[in-house]
Each structure stands twice: as C-alpha cells, then as structure tokens.
Motif scaffolding. Structure first.
Motif, PDB file in Angstrom:
ATOM      1  N   CYS A 158      32.029  36.038  28.200  1.00  0.00           N
ATOM      2  CA  CYS A 158      32.062  37.295  28.963  1.00  0.00           C
ATOM      3  C   CYS A 158      31.192  38.350  28.281  1.00  0.00           C
ATOM      4  CB  CYS A 158      33.492  37.803  29.101  1.00  0.00           C
ATOM      5  SG  CYS A 158      34.512  36.824  30.214  1.00  0.00           S
TER       6      CYS A 158
ATOM      7  N   MET B  85      30.112  34.884  31.980  1.00  0.00           N
ATOM      8  CA  MET B  85      31.321  34.829  32.811  1.00  0.00           C
ATOM      9  C   MET B  85      31.835  36.237  33.033  1.00  0.00           C
ATOM     10  SD  MET B  85      33.455  31.629  31.257  1.00  0.00           S
ATOM     11  CE  MET B  85      34.416  31.292  32.709  1.00  0.00           C
TER      12      MET B  85
ATOM     13  N   ASP C  77      35.564  38.366  34.508  1.00  0.00           N
ATOM     14  CA  ASP C  77      36.970  38.287  34.874  1.00  0.00           C
ATOM     15  C   ASP C  77      37.156  39.015  36.198  1.00  0.00           C
ATOM     16  OD1 ASP C  77      39.692  38.281  35.093  1.00  0.00           O
ATOM     17  OD2 ASP C  77      40.079  39.411  33.256  1.00  0.00           O
TER      18      ASP C  77
ATOM     19  N   ILE D 263      40.826  35.748  37.052  1.00  0.00           N
ATOM     20  CA  ILE D 263      40.171  34.452  37.268  1.00  0.00           C
ATOM     21  C   ILE D 263      38.756  34.575  36.713  1.00  0.00           C
ATOM     22  CG2 ILE D 263      39.338  32.796  38.974  1.00  0.00           C
ATOM     23  CD1 ILE D 263      41.596  33.745  40.810  1.00  0.00           C
ATOM     24  N   TYR D 264      38.421  33.689  35.796  1.00  0.00           N
ATOM     25  CA  TYR D 264      37.095  33.727  35.193  1.00  0.00           C
ATOM     26  C   TYR D 264      36.103  32.981  36.076  1.00  0.00           C
ATOM     27  CZ  TYR D 264      39.137  35.635  31.001  1.00  0.00           C
ATOM     28  OH  TYR D 264      39.777  36.454  30.118  1.00  0.00           O
ATOM     29  N   LYS D 265      34.992  33.626  36.380  1.00  0.00           N
ATOM     30  CA  LYS D 265      33.935  33.035  37.198  1.00  0.00           C
ATOM     31  C   LYS D 265      32.604  33.179  36.477  1.00  0.00           C
ATOM     32  CE  LYS D 265      36.208  33.880  41.551  1.00  0.00           C
ATOM     33  NZ  LYS D 265      36.081  34.249  42.943  1.00  0.00           N
ATOM     34  N   LEU D 266      31.732  32.219  36.707  1.00  0.00           N
ATOM     35  CA  LEU D 266      30.398  32.291  36.131  1.00  0.00           C
ATOM     36  C   LEU D 266      29.577  33.345  36.865  1.00  0.00           C
ATOM     37  CD1 LEU D 266      29.595  28.501  35.738  1.00  0.00           C
ATOM     38  CD2 LEU D 266      30.019  30.109  33.892  1.00  0.00           C
ATOM     39  N   THR D 267      28.802  34.085  36.114  1.00  0.00           N
ATOM     40  CA  THR D 267      27.859  35.039  36.696  1.00  0.00           C
ATOM     41  C   THR D 267      26.608  34.265  37.125  1.00  0.00           C
ATOM     42  OG1 THR D 267      26.780  35.450  34.581  1.00  0.00           O
ATOM     43  CG2 THR D 267      28.670  36.861  35.139  1.00  0.00           C
TER      44      THR D 267
END
Length: 65
Positions: free
Chosen positions: A6, A11, A13, A17-21
């Motif tokens: 992050c 990534m 938040d 929920i963690y998502k890829l940038t």
C-alpha cells in the motif's frame, strides 16, 4: 507485507478489502510473465523461452525433439 504494498502504491484499502491499483496490476502482469518465461526455460530450454509470439512459442514446444 500488505502495508508495504500500500505504501508503494501497488494496493489500496477499499472498505477493508485490499485491491491492486493500476500500477499493482501492471506489476503483477510483469511478474507473472517473468515466472512463466523462467519455467518455460527450465522445461523447454532457451529455444522456447522468451519468444515474442505465443503462437510461435506453442509451435516450438510442439515440435520439441
């Protein structure tokens, strides 16, 4: 480890929920490609690994002697 991703912009938040940038998705794609080329090199040798076209790579694997 997630905190570092992050912090480096790979990534984010979103509602816990963690998502890829977009940069993280690009990094993931490049990492997957490097791993696949390494595996192909180990299995099929330098003749196949790193071929530009997936079609020519598949032909080379099929014609392996």
């Amino acid at each position: 480890m997630v905190v570092g991703w992050c912090r480096n912009g790979l990534m984010e938040d979103v509602n816990d929920i963690y998502k890829l940038t977009p940069m993280g998705l690009f990094w993931q794609n490049q990492l997957n490609r490097a791993v696949m080329i390494a595996v192909q090199y180990l299995v099929y040798g330098s003749r196949v690994a790193g071929r530009k076209s997936a079609l020519t790579m598949m032909r080379a694997m099929e014609n392996r002697t």
